[in-house]
Design a protein around this motif. Structure first.
Motif, short mmCIF file in Angstrom:
data_model
loop_
_atom_site.label_atom_id
_atom_site.label_comp_id
_atom_site.label_asym_id
_atom_site.label_seq_id
_atom_site.Cartn_x
_atom_site.Cartn_y
_atom_site.Cartn_z
N ALA A 11 8.31 -9.47 -7.55
CA ALA A 11 8.13 -8.06 -7.20
C ALA A 11 9.36 -7.21 -7.48
O ALA A 11 9.27 -5.99 -7.55
CB ALA A 11 7.74 -7.93 -5.73
N SER A 12 10.51 -7.85 -7.67
CA SER A 12 11.72 -7.06 -7.90
C SER A 12 12.79 -7.90 -8.60
O SER A 12 12.66 -9.12 -8.72
CB SER A 12 12.28 -6.54 -6.58
N LYS A 16 11.07 -9.87 -11.47
CA LYS A 16 10.21 -8.85 -12.06
C LYS A 16 10.48 -8.72 -13.56
O LYS A 16 9.54 -8.62 -14.37
CB LYS A 16 10.43 -7.50 -11.37
N ASP A 33 5.81 -13.39 -4.16
CA ASP A 33 6.93 -12.71 -3.49
C ASP A 33 6.51 -12.41 -2.05
O ASP A 33 5.37 -12.67 -1.66
CB ASP A 33 7.29 -11.41 -4.21
N LYS A 35 6.03 -9.53 -0.79
CA LYS A 35 5.04 -8.44 -0.80
C LYS A 35 4.88 -7.97 -2.24
O LYS A 35 5.67 -8.31 -3.12
CB LYS A 35 5.48 -7.28 0.10
N ASP A 36 3.84 -7.21 -2.48
CA ASP A 36 3.58 -6.61 -3.80
C ASP A 36 3.52 -7.63 -4.93
O ASP A 36 4.11 -7.43 -6.00
CB ASP A 36 4.64 -5.54 -4.12
N ALA A 37 2.80 -8.72 -4.71
CA ALA A 37 2.68 -9.76 -5.74
C ALA A 37 1.26 -10.35 -5.70
O ALA A 37 0.52 -10.13 -4.75
CB ALA A 37 3.71 -10.85 -5.52
N ASP A 38 0.91 -11.11 -6.74
CA ASP A 38 -0.39 -11.79 -6.76
C ASP A 38 -0.52 -12.72 -5.56
O ASP A 38 -1.57 -12.84 -4.95
CB ASP A 38 -0.55 -12.61 -8.04
N VAL A 40 1.35 -13.58 -1.96
CA VAL A 40 2.33 -13.16 -0.96
C VAL A 40 2.68 -14.40 -0.13
O VAL A 40 1.80 -15.01 0.49
CB VAL A 40 1.78 -12.03 -0.07
#
Length: 81
Positions: A11-12, A16, A33, A35-38, A40
């Motif tokens: 995610a970062s 990323k 990740d 958060k914000d991933a396929d 979590v």
């Protein structure tokens, strides 16, 4: 040859960038990740380290054709941190 990769920290940051680079090269990327991933997952816990691989295998089966098997019958998923 296109491969499927499970990228942690997708995610970062470098995760990323790695995920983006692999996608641009035509590979399939499953991101994991906090958060914000396929997927979590919290990789600081024992369950958090096992669960992403299991979930990646299920995700791959639903979204993409089955991978080509190696002569040993093993499937390869590349892990990066």
């Amino acid at each position: 040859m296109s491969r499927t990769y499970l990228i942690t920290g997708a995610a970062s940051g470098i995760g990323k960038v790695t995920a983006t680079s692999l996608k641009e090269q035509g590979h399939t990327v499953i991101g994991a990740d906090l958060k914000d991933a396929d997927i979590v997952a919290d990789l600081t816990t024992p369950d958090g380290r096992v669960h992403p691989v299991q979930q990646a295998n299920e995700t791959r089966k639903r979204r993409w054709p089955p991978p080509r098997q190696r002569s040993t019958g093993e499937r390869a998923i590349a892990l990066t941190t």
